[in-house]
Design a protein around this motif. Sequence first.
Motif, mmCIF file in Angstrom:
data_model
loop_
_atom_site.group_PDB
_atom_site.id
_atom_site.type_symbol
_atom_site.label_atom_id
_atom_site.label_comp_id
_atom_site.label_asym_id
_atom_site.label_seq_id
_atom_site.Cartn_x
_atom_site.Cartn_y
_atom_site.Cartn_z
ATOM 1 N N ALA A 1 0.826 -1.203 0.000
ATOM 2 C CA ALA A 1 0.000 0.000 0.000
ATOM 3 C C ALA A 1 0.859 1.252 0.000
ATOM 4 O O ALA A 1 0.547 2.241 -0.679
ATOM 5 N N VAL B 1 -5.281 -5.046 -1.324
ATOM 6 C CA VAL B 1 -4.387 -3.976 -1.777
ATOM 7 C C VAL B 1 -4.004 -4.191 -3.234
ATOM 8 O O VAL B 1 -3.993 -3.251 -4.042
ATOM 9 N N ILE C 1 -1.315 4.164 -1.451
ATOM 10 C CA ILE C 1 -2.644 3.957 -0.866
ATOM 11 C C ILE C 1 -2.543 4.155 0.641
ATOM 12 O O ILE C 1 -1.677 3.573 1.298
ATOM 13 N N GLU C 2 -3.416 4.974 1.172
ATOM 14 C CA GLU C 2 -3.413 5.222 2.613
ATOM 15 C C GLU C 2 -4.057 4.038 3.328
ATOM 16 O O GLU C 2 -5.251 3.775 3.176
ATOM 17 N N SER D 1 -6.801 -3.256 -5.438
ATOM 18 C CA SER D 1 -6.962 -1.802 -5.513
ATOM 19 C C SER D 1 -6.020 -1.207 -6.545
ATOM 20 O O SER D 1 -6.346 -0.220 -7.214
#
Length: 258
Positions: free
Chosen positions: A21, A47, A26-27, A50
Amino acid sequence: LETHFLTGGDVVRVSRALVAAAKAGIELPFERAAAIDLAGRDVLDAVKTSVNPKVIDCPNPETGKLTIDAVAKDGIQLKAKARVTVRVNIDALIGGASEETIIARVGEGIVTTIGSAQTYKDVLENPDNISKRVLEKGLDAGTAFEILSIDIADIDVGSNIGAKLQADQAEADLRRFQAEAEQRRAAARAREQEMLAEVQENRAKVVLAEAEIPQAIAQSFRDGNLGIMDYYKLRNLQADTDMRKSLGDQTKPGKTNE
């Protein structure tokens, strides 16, 4: 990490998910990653999905169903296959619906769209209309995914369901009419038997009435209401009537004089 391990979490996958992430921008706080892992979801796969969207086949071939079958308003069946591109919504991963919900909703949307088409030709000419209408329904609400696109991979013409239904209805109507006709015939036969019985009953009444004639004549003699000449006239009238009847029977077609 120690607390997460003691609660039964997969420390290795959570750590790898945090690293992936971070590299993807990505937070993903550790607390959320740990919660996703403890909820039974694969946080590392989430993840990755995503970053690289996932393609879901609709329907799922593993269920044994290869196509989504729907019928247009003209009665023609269409068999469709769709591919749904989704991306994991990490914020909704906990408590969000799974892939099965996405597949079911997309299938329902395809069936509804095809069913609202006037003819199957309209669907074949513009299969992209299915994707547009299904996407407009917001099918990813309440799920752990975000639908990026819905593509119709294949669509074939099936059987004429409307014609089959009409044929089945016609056959059912035929059986119903035959049953009604048989019922009417049975009622007619029963009525015929009733009439025959009534004729026999009336004939019996006539015979009984004729049997009382000699008694009535004798009573008339005793009461003085009938004289001997009147009796002879009555006998002559009966003889004349019998002779006329005999002559009439001989002149009927098919009768010969003996």
